[in-house]
Design a protein around this motif. Sequence first.
Motif, PDB file in Angstrom:
ATOM      1  N   ALA A  81       8.708 -12.731   8.209  1.00 39.55           N
ATOM      2  CA  ALA A  81       7.621 -12.812   9.188  1.00 39.55           C
ATOM      3  C   ALA A  81       6.322 -12.280   8.594  1.00 39.55           C
ATOM      4  CB  ALA A  81       7.993 -12.034  10.451  1.00 39.55           C
ATOM      5  N   ALA A  82       6.409 -11.182   7.831  1.00 40.94           N
ATOM      6  CA  ALA A  82       5.206 -10.605   7.209  1.00 40.94           C
ATOM      7  C   ALA A  82       4.639 -11.527   6.140  1.00 40.94           C
ATOM      8  CB  ALA A  82       5.542  -9.236   6.602  1.00 40.94           C
ATOM      9  N   SER A  83       5.478 -12.360   5.544  1.00 40.31           N
ATOM     10  CA  SER A  83       4.994 -13.252   4.483  1.00 40.31           C
ATOM     11  C   SER A  83       4.093 -14.350   5.026  1.00 40.31           C
ATOM     12  CB  SER A  83       6.167 -13.868   3.719  1.00 40.31           C
ATOM     13  OG  SER A  83       6.841 -14.825   4.512  1.00 40.31           O
ATOM     14  N   TYR A  84       4.198 -14.642   6.324  1.00 40.78           N
ATOM     15  CA  TYR A  84       3.351 -15.669   6.922  1.00 40.78           C
ATOM     16  C   TYR A  84       1.974 -15.140   7.309  1.00 40.78           C
ATOM     17  CZ  TYR A  84       7.501 -18.589   7.088  1.00 40.78           C
ATOM     18  OH  TYR A  84       8.604 -19.317   6.741  1.00 40.78           O
ATOM     19  N   GLY A  85       1.829 -13.822   7.375  1.00 35.99           N
ATOM     20  CA  GLY A  85       0.545 -13.227   7.740  1.00 35.99           C
ATOM     21  C   GLY A  85      -0.324 -12.999   6.525  1.00 35.99           C
ATOM     22  N   ASP A  86      -1.538 -12.534   6.751  1.00 35.07           N
ATOM     23  CA  ASP A  86      -2.480 -12.278   5.667  1.00 35.07           C
ATOM     24  C   ASP A  86      -2.497 -10.819   5.230  1.00 35.07           C
ATOM     25  OD1 ASP A  86      -3.306 -14.905   5.480  1.00 35.07           O
ATOM     26  OD2 ASP A  86      -4.889 -14.656   6.978  1.00 35.07           O
ATOM     27  N   ALA A  87      -1.760  -9.951   5.926  1.00 36.06           N
ATOM     28  CA  ALA A  87      -1.791  -8.519   5.631  1.00 36.06           C
ATOM     29  C   ALA A  87      -0.770  -8.199   4.539  1.00 36.06           C
ATOM     30  CB  ALA A  87      -1.516  -7.719   6.884  1.00 36.06           C
ATOM     31  N   SER A  88      -1.237  -8.079   3.307  1.00 33.96           N
ATOM     32  CA  SER A  88      -0.324  -7.795   2.203  1.00 33.96           C
ATOM     33  C   SER A  88       0.286  -6.402   2.335  1.00 33.96           C
ATOM     34  CB  SER A  88      -1.042  -7.930   0.863  1.00 33.96           C
ATOM     35  OG  SER A  88      -2.128  -7.026   0.774  1.00 33.96           O
ATOM     36  N   GLY A  89      -0.414  -5.485   2.979  1.00 34.37           N
ATOM     37  CA  GLY A  89       0.121  -4.136   3.163  1.00 34.37           C
ATOM     38  C   GLY A  89       1.404  -4.145   3.983  1.00 34.37           C
ATOM     39  N   VAL A  90       1.443  -4.958   5.028  1.00 26.82           N
ATOM     40  CA  VAL A  90       2.632  -5.067   5.870  1.00 26.82           C
ATOM     41  C   VAL A  90       3.770  -5.691   5.068  1.00 26.82           C
ATOM     42  CG1 VAL A  90       3.604  -6.130   7.948  1.00 26.82           C
ATOM     43  CG2 VAL A  90       1.273  -5.250   7.972  1.00 26.82           C
TER      44      VAL A  90
END
Length: 119
Positions: A81-90
């Motif tokens: 799920a985090a890979s689809y977002g733009d927040a590399s920190g997450v």
Amino acid sequence: MGEQIKVLDIARSLIRLSGLNPGKDIPIQFVGLRPGEKLYEELVGEGEVAVRSPSEKILQIRTINRLDFEEFREKLSGLEAASYGDASGVLLERLKEIVPMFQACVSDPESSTVPASSL
């Protein structure tokens, strides 16, 4: 794994086996560690133990803690799920949950972006 061998010795041997002279025909350059490279490789990690195997010269690595597959699936879903977002920190935090020893190599310390090659 046998005794330690220096990479420099291997390079020189390969050059000689090719019929050339190390340092003369082919220069050897020391460029330092690149992102993700290690000086030493640990055979047994944290939370693991080496045990004998049926083969005399082979050890088996076993984890001390039992793996909870349901918990792993949840963490993996969170990583996806985090890979689809733009927040590399997450994304990096989710990856660290799965692989606690993971350390990202950030090319610009003031930037939160991480080169794709370090993932």
